[in-house]
Design a protein around this motif. Structure first.
Motif, PDB file in Angstrom:
ATOM      1  N   ILE A  69      -6.754   0.394 -12.433  1.00 34.29           N
ATOM      2  CA  ILE A  69      -6.274  -0.432 -11.324  1.00 34.29           C
ATOM      3  C   ILE A  69      -5.900  -1.827 -11.831  1.00 34.29           C
ATOM      4  O   ILE A  69      -4.851  -2.364 -11.504  1.00 34.29           O
ATOM      5  CB  ILE A  69      -7.332  -0.517 -10.204  1.00 34.29           C
ATOM      6  N   ASN A  75     -11.387   9.420  -6.641  1.00 40.77           N
ATOM      7  CA  ASN A  75     -10.571   9.478  -5.431  1.00 40.77           C
ATOM      8  C   ASN A  75      -9.542  10.599  -5.454  1.00 40.77           C
ATOM      9  O   ASN A  75      -8.634  10.656  -4.631  1.00 40.77           O
ATOM     10  CB  ASN A  75      -9.870   8.136  -5.201  1.00 40.77           C
ATOM     11  N   VAL A 130      -3.843   4.034  -7.826  1.00 42.93           N
ATOM     12  CA  VAL A 130      -4.256   4.620  -9.104  1.00 42.93           C
ATOM     13  C   VAL A 130      -5.254   5.753  -8.824  1.00 42.93           C
ATOM     14  O   VAL A 130      -6.234   5.557  -8.118  1.00 42.93           O
ATOM     15  CB  VAL A 130      -4.896   3.552 -10.015  1.00 42.93           C
ATOM     16  N   GLY A 155     -13.595  -1.089   0.570  1.00 47.40           N
ATOM     17  CA  GLY A 155     -12.725  -1.455  -0.546  1.00 47.40           C
ATOM     18  C   GLY A 155     -12.426  -0.339  -1.520  1.00 47.40           C
ATOM     19  O   GLY A 155     -12.005  -0.585  -2.646  1.00 47.40           O
ATOM     20  N   LEU A 156     -12.605   0.897  -1.101  1.00 48.25           N
ATOM     21  CA  LEU A 156     -12.341   1.995  -2.038  1.00 48.25           C
ATOM     22  C   LEU A 156     -10.953   2.611  -1.847  1.00 48.25           C
ATOM     23  O   LEU A 156     -10.598   3.562  -2.530  1.00 48.25           O
ATOM     24  CB  LEU A 156     -13.425   3.075  -1.914  1.00 48.25           C
ATOM     25  N   GLY A 157     -10.191   2.100  -0.903  1.00 48.72           N
ATOM     26  CA  GLY A 157      -8.800   2.543  -0.795  1.00 48.72           C
ATOM     27  C   GLY A 157      -8.444   3.387   0.422  1.00 48.72           C
ATOM     28  O   GLY A 157      -7.387   4.002   0.447  1.00 48.72           O
ATOM     29  N   LYS A 158      -9.284   3.383   1.442  1.00 52.30           N
ATOM     30  CA  LYS A 158      -8.975   4.189   2.635  1.00 52.30           C
ATOM     31  C   LYS A 158      -7.714   3.675   3.339  1.00 52.30           C
ATOM     32  O   LYS A 158      -6.813   4.440   3.642  1.00 52.30           O
ATOM     33  CB  LYS A 158     -10.147   4.148   3.634  1.00 52.30           C
ATOM     34  N   THR A 159      -7.707   2.380   3.581  1.00 49.34           N
ATOM     35  CA  THR A 159      -6.557   1.811   4.279  1.00 49.34           C
ATOM     36  C   THR A 159      -5.296   1.946   3.421  1.00 49.34           C
ATOM     37  O   THR A 159      -4.224   2.273   3.930  1.00 49.34           O
ATOM     38  CB  THR A 159      -6.833   0.329   4.619  1.00 49.34           C
ATOM     39  N   HIS A 160      -5.462   1.732   2.144  1.00 46.96           N
ATOM     40  CA  HIS A 160      -4.323   1.879   1.230  1.00 46.96           C
ATOM     41  C   HIS A 160      -3.720   3.287   1.353  1.00 46.96           C
ATOM     42  O   HIS A 160      -2.511   3.438   1.519  1.00 46.96           O
ATOM     43  CB  HIS A 160      -4.805   1.614  -0.203  1.00 46.96           C
ATOM     44  N   VAL A 198     -13.027  -2.538  -5.004  1.00 44.47           N
ATOM     45  CA  VAL A 198     -11.732  -2.844  -5.601  1.00 44.47           C
ATOM     46  C   VAL A 198     -11.163  -4.148  -5.074  1.00 44.47           C
ATOM     47  O   VAL A 198     -10.472  -4.870  -5.775  1.00 44.47           O
ATOM     48  CB  VAL A 198     -10.745  -1.688  -5.354  1.00 44.47           C
ATOM     49  N   ARG A 199     -11.491  -4.471  -3.831  1.00 42.04           N
ATOM     50  CA  ARG A 199     -10.964  -5.701  -3.265  1.00 42.04           C
ATOM     51  C   ARG A 199     -11.482  -6.906  -4.041  1.00 42.04           C
ATOM     52  O   ARG A 199     -10.748  -7.840  -4.344  1.00 42.04           O
ATOM     53  CB  ARG A 199     -11.337  -5.794  -1.782  1.00 42.04           C
ATOM     54  N   GLU A 235      -9.710  -7.068  -7.414  1.00 44.84           N
ATOM     55  CA  GLU A 235      -8.361  -7.632  -7.266  1.00 44.84           C
ATOM     56  C   GLU A 235      -8.398  -9.122  -7.046  1.00 44.84           C
ATOM     57  O   GLU A 235      -7.593  -9.857  -7.604  1.00 44.84           O
ATOM     58  CB  GLU A 235      -7.700  -7.040  -6.015  1.00 44.84           C
ATOM     59  N   PHE A 255       0.827  -1.210   0.000  1.00 43.68           N
ATOM     60  CA  PHE A 255       0.000   0.000   0.000  1.00 43.68           C
ATOM     61  C   PHE A 255       0.859   1.256   0.000  1.00 43.68           C
ATOM     62  O   PHE A 255       1.120   1.847   1.037  1.00 43.68           O
ATOM     63  CB  PHE A 255      -0.934   0.009   1.216  1.00 43.68           C
ATOM     64  N   LYS A 283      -2.265  -3.660 -11.738  1.00 42.90           N
ATOM     65  CA  LYS A 283      -2.026  -4.934 -11.048  1.00 42.90           C
ATOM     66  C   LYS A 283      -1.382  -5.949 -11.996  1.00 42.90           C
ATOM     67  O   LYS A 283      -0.539  -6.733 -11.586  1.00 42.90           O
ATOM     68  CB  LYS A 283      -3.330  -5.534 -10.519  1.00 42.90           C
ATOM     69  N   GLY A 314     -16.942   3.990   1.028  1.00 50.07           N
ATOM     70  CA  GLY A 314     -17.424   2.616   1.163  1.00 50.07           C
ATOM     71  C   GLY A 314     -16.286   1.604   1.253  1.00 50.07           C
ATOM     72  O   GLY A 314     -15.121   1.936   1.096  1.00 50.07           O
ATOM     73  N   LEU A 324     -11.316   4.166 -13.723  1.00 53.47           N
ATOM     74  CA  LEU A 324     -10.471   3.889 -12.550  1.00 53.47           C
ATOM     75  C   LEU A 324     -10.274   2.385 -12.366  1.00 53.47           C
ATOM     76  O   LEU A 324      -9.173   1.914 -12.115  1.00 53.47           O
ATOM     77  CB  LEU A 324     -11.093   4.519 -11.296  1.00 53.47           C
TER      78      LEU A 324
HETATM   79  P1  ADP Z   1     -10.875   0.236   2.384  1.00 50.77           P
HETATM   80  O1  ADP Z   1      -9.905   0.429   3.505  1.00 50.77           O
HETATM   81  O2  ADP Z   1     -11.426   1.532   1.874  1.00 50.77           O
HETATM   82  O3  ADP Z   1     -11.942  -0.750   2.676  1.00 50.77           O
HETATM   83  P2  ADP Z   1      -8.555  -0.797   1.038  1.00 50.77           P
HETATM   84  O4  ADP Z   1      -7.659   0.370   1.166  1.00 50.77           O
HETATM   85  O5  ADP Z   1      -8.288  -1.937   1.933  1.00 50.77           O
HETATM   86  O6  ADP Z   1     -10.080  -0.345   1.156  1.00 50.77           O
HETATM   87  O7  ADP Z   1      -8.536  -1.285  -0.480  1.00 50.77           O
HETATM   88  C1  ADP Z   1      -8.961  -2.579  -0.876  1.00 50.77           C
HETATM   89  C2  ADP Z   1      -8.018  -3.123  -1.926  1.00 50.77           C
HETATM   90  O8  ADP Z   1      -8.177  -2.368  -3.119  1.00 50.77           O
HETATM   91  C3  ADP Z   1      -6.564  -2.988  -1.528  1.00 50.77           C
HETATM   92  O9  ADP Z   1      -5.862  -4.117  -1.969  1.00 50.77           O
HETATM   93  C4  ADP Z   1      -6.091  -1.760  -2.264  1.00 50.77           C
HETATM   94  O10 ADP Z   1      -4.732  -1.841  -2.600  1.00 50.77           O
HETATM   95  C5  ADP Z   1      -6.950  -1.778  -3.508  1.00 50.77           C
HETATM   96  N1  ADP Z   1      -7.241  -0.431  -4.011  1.00 50.77           N
HETATM   97  C6  ADP Z   1      -8.274   0.379  -3.667  1.00 50.77           C
HETATM   98  N2  ADP Z   1      -8.229   1.539  -4.338  1.00 50.77           N
HETATM   99  C7  ADP Z   1      -7.135   1.478  -5.125  1.00 50.77           C
HETATM  100  C8  ADP Z   1      -6.545   2.375  -6.074  1.00 50.77           C
HETATM  101  N3  ADP Z   1      -7.078   3.580  -6.342  1.00 50.77           N
HETATM  102  N4  ADP Z   1      -5.417   1.969  -6.711  1.00 50.77           N
HETATM  103  C9  ADP Z   1      -4.885   0.760  -6.463  1.00 50.77           C
HETATM  104  N5  ADP Z   1      -5.381  -0.137  -5.597  1.00 50.77           N
HETATM  105  C10 ADP Z   1      -6.503   0.204  -4.927  1.00 50.77           C
END
Ligand code: ADP
Ligand code: MG
Length: 448
Positions: free
Chosen positions: A281, A123, A118, A151-156, A314-315, A318, A112, A285, A149, A277
């Motif tokens: 992504i 975002n 991306v 899987g949209l990349g917050k933790t990332h 996104v999860r 992937e 991450f 990958k 929501g 988007l």
């Molecule tokens: P959240 O915390 O919002 O639920 P995550 O940050 O865990 O979501 O993201 C879920 C997965 O999707 C992770 O593997 C993350 O790397 C991937 N992901 C989400 N948004 C993107 C992005 N814009 N570009 C690349 N990977 C992304």
């Protein structure tokens, strides 16, 4: 997967998670068995299983997949009769270690980073805000609150900020953890009568990141403590970064004073992904993993197909791609649209967008200004045949209908005719930019 392969996978994990995490969480895992996509490990405690699942689950899944085993899920079982004597002390140490700077936070995922994130319209703002905070200059947005929501990349984004800050300011104390972990540690401190140390620990950091704070809402004591920590840090100019699955005002049970304090910072949301988007992504990958899956070929149109059809999160997207990789590596040939549909049928069904073949036929007929009856009918002149093939191709790509089912809807044609049509358009798409444009436009119309 054998015990031996697991040994190798563990070594790879050592690289991704780092020595500390490896010793505490990966090394103690005892491989038990593999069955139908589920890999099972024995762990000394349930806590440990949950922790590993939550923090290293994705990393483990991805390493197992890379080794050629098509795994979809991990299970952690505690052997009957409790902890095994030889593994107990290590686990015990990991679980009840005194809370120190080292253990105050949760591990960061090596994947991450900003360069693997991306950026697109949905975002863009959240990314820009995260970037700004990661510059580590004078604190501007404090707190930064990211929401969106699943899987949209917050933790990332949060991990990306942490990695970048660590690089720029190796001496800074940066702590990342989930709200659930914060609560767990808080309760542990209460139980161990160690509140002073707890308070001191979390109030002495330079940057505090708490993920999924909706979890704390309504948990009064934790919320209270969290609020004090958060105030103390912001007041002394330390950066605080929070995330939640919805806007502060929409989190039930969150106190008004917290909401108003949040509003003095920056609140940025991650919108649901759009087609561009998702495709971006996927392409990223594929590039990222192409080194590990040698000789893996993906037919044209497969990524576009996935980006169209899997729009939830996104999860899931992937996960679908990883499964395709694993499957492709296993069968050893190119991943075609057909193969993709087959191997992902469960995921596709779950996120079906319900575009119908009839709808496609109508739009295609309109687009080429021909009558629907001619599109479906028996005439083979080019002016009807080409649009018909386009419609068949789109039907194959945008719906989960099989070739025979599509054939039936095109005036009872044979499935081989449909297959031929689909192939023809696949080829033409490469050579004929008019066709490529037509397809893109039609897809957009249908998705709208
Ligand atoms: P959240 O915390 O919002 O639920 P995550 O940050 O865990 O979501 O993201 C879920 C997965 O999707 C992770 O593997 C993350 O790397 C991937 N992901 C989400 N948004 C993107 C992005 N814009 N570009 C690349 N990977 C992304
Ligand atoms: Mg998250």
């Amino acid at each position: 997967m054998t015990e031996e392969t697991w040994g190798q996978i563990q070594q790879n994990l050592l690289q991704t998670v780092g020595k500390n995490n490896y010793v505490n969480w990966i090394e103690p895992l005892e491989y038990s068995d593999y069955d139908d996509g589920v890999a099972t490990f024995l762990v000394p405690t349930h806590f440990m299983g949950n922790w590993v699942q939550r923090n290293f689950g994705d990393a483990i899944l991805s390493e197992i997949t890379k080794s050629g085993t098509p795994v979809t899920r991990l299970e952690f079982a505690v052997p009957n009769g409790g902890p095994k004597p030889q593994s107990a002390p290590r686990a015990a140490r990991a679980v009840t270690a005194p809370q120190t700077e080292e253990t105050a936070g949760a591990p960061l995922d090596a994947r991450f980073r900003f360069d693997s994130f991306v950026v697109g319209k949905p975002n863009e703002l959240a990314h820009a805000a995260a970037k700004r905070v990661a510059d580590g200059g004078p604190v501007t947005f404090n707190p930064l609150f990211l929401y969106g929501g699943v899987g949209l990349g917050k933790t990332h984004l949060m991990h990306a900020i942490a990695w970048e800050l660590k690089e720029k300011h190796p001496e800074a104390k940066i702590v990342y953890l989930s709200a659930e972990q914060f609560m767990y540690r808080f309760v542990q401190a209460l139980r161990d009568k160690d509140m002073m140390a707890f308070k001191q620990l979390y109030r002495s950091v330079d940057v505090l990141m708490v993920d999924d704070v909706q979890f704390i809402a309504g948990k009064d004591a934790t919320q209270e403590e969290f609020f004090h920590t958060f105030n103390a840090l912001v007041d002394s100019g330390k950066q605080v970064i929070l995330s939640a699955d919805r806007a502060p005002t929409e989190i039930p049970g969150i106190e008004d004073r917290i909401v108003s304090r949040l509003q003095s910072g920056l609140i940025a949301d991650l919108h649901p992904t759009n087609y561009e988007l998702r495709l971006g992504i996927l392409q990223q990958k594929v590039e990222q993993y192409s080194g590990q899956f040698k000789n893996l070929e993906i037919s044209d149109g497969v990524l576009e197909f996935l980006a169209h059809r899997i729009s939830t999160n996104v999860r899931v997207l992937e996960g679908a791609l990883m499964r395709l990789f694993a499957f492709g590596a296993l069968v050893g040939h190119e991943i075609t649209l057909d193969l993709a549909q087959d191997c992902l049928s469960d995921i596709l069904r779950a996120s079906d967008r319900k575009i119908t073949v009839e709808e496609i036929q109508r739009k295609v007929a309109d687009h080429y200004s021909i009558r629907l009856s001619d599109l479906i009918g028996p005439k083979r002149v080019r002016t009807f045949a080409r649009p018909r093939q386009v419609a068949m191709y789109l039907a194959k790509q945008l719906t989960s209908r099989s070739l025979p089912e599509i054939g039936r809807r095109f005036g009872g044609r044979d499935h081989t005719t449909v297959m031929h049509g689909v192939r023809r358009i696949e080829e033409l798409q490469q050579k004929d930019s008019q066709i490529a444009d037509d397809l893109e436009l039609l897809r957009r119309l249908l998705e709208a």
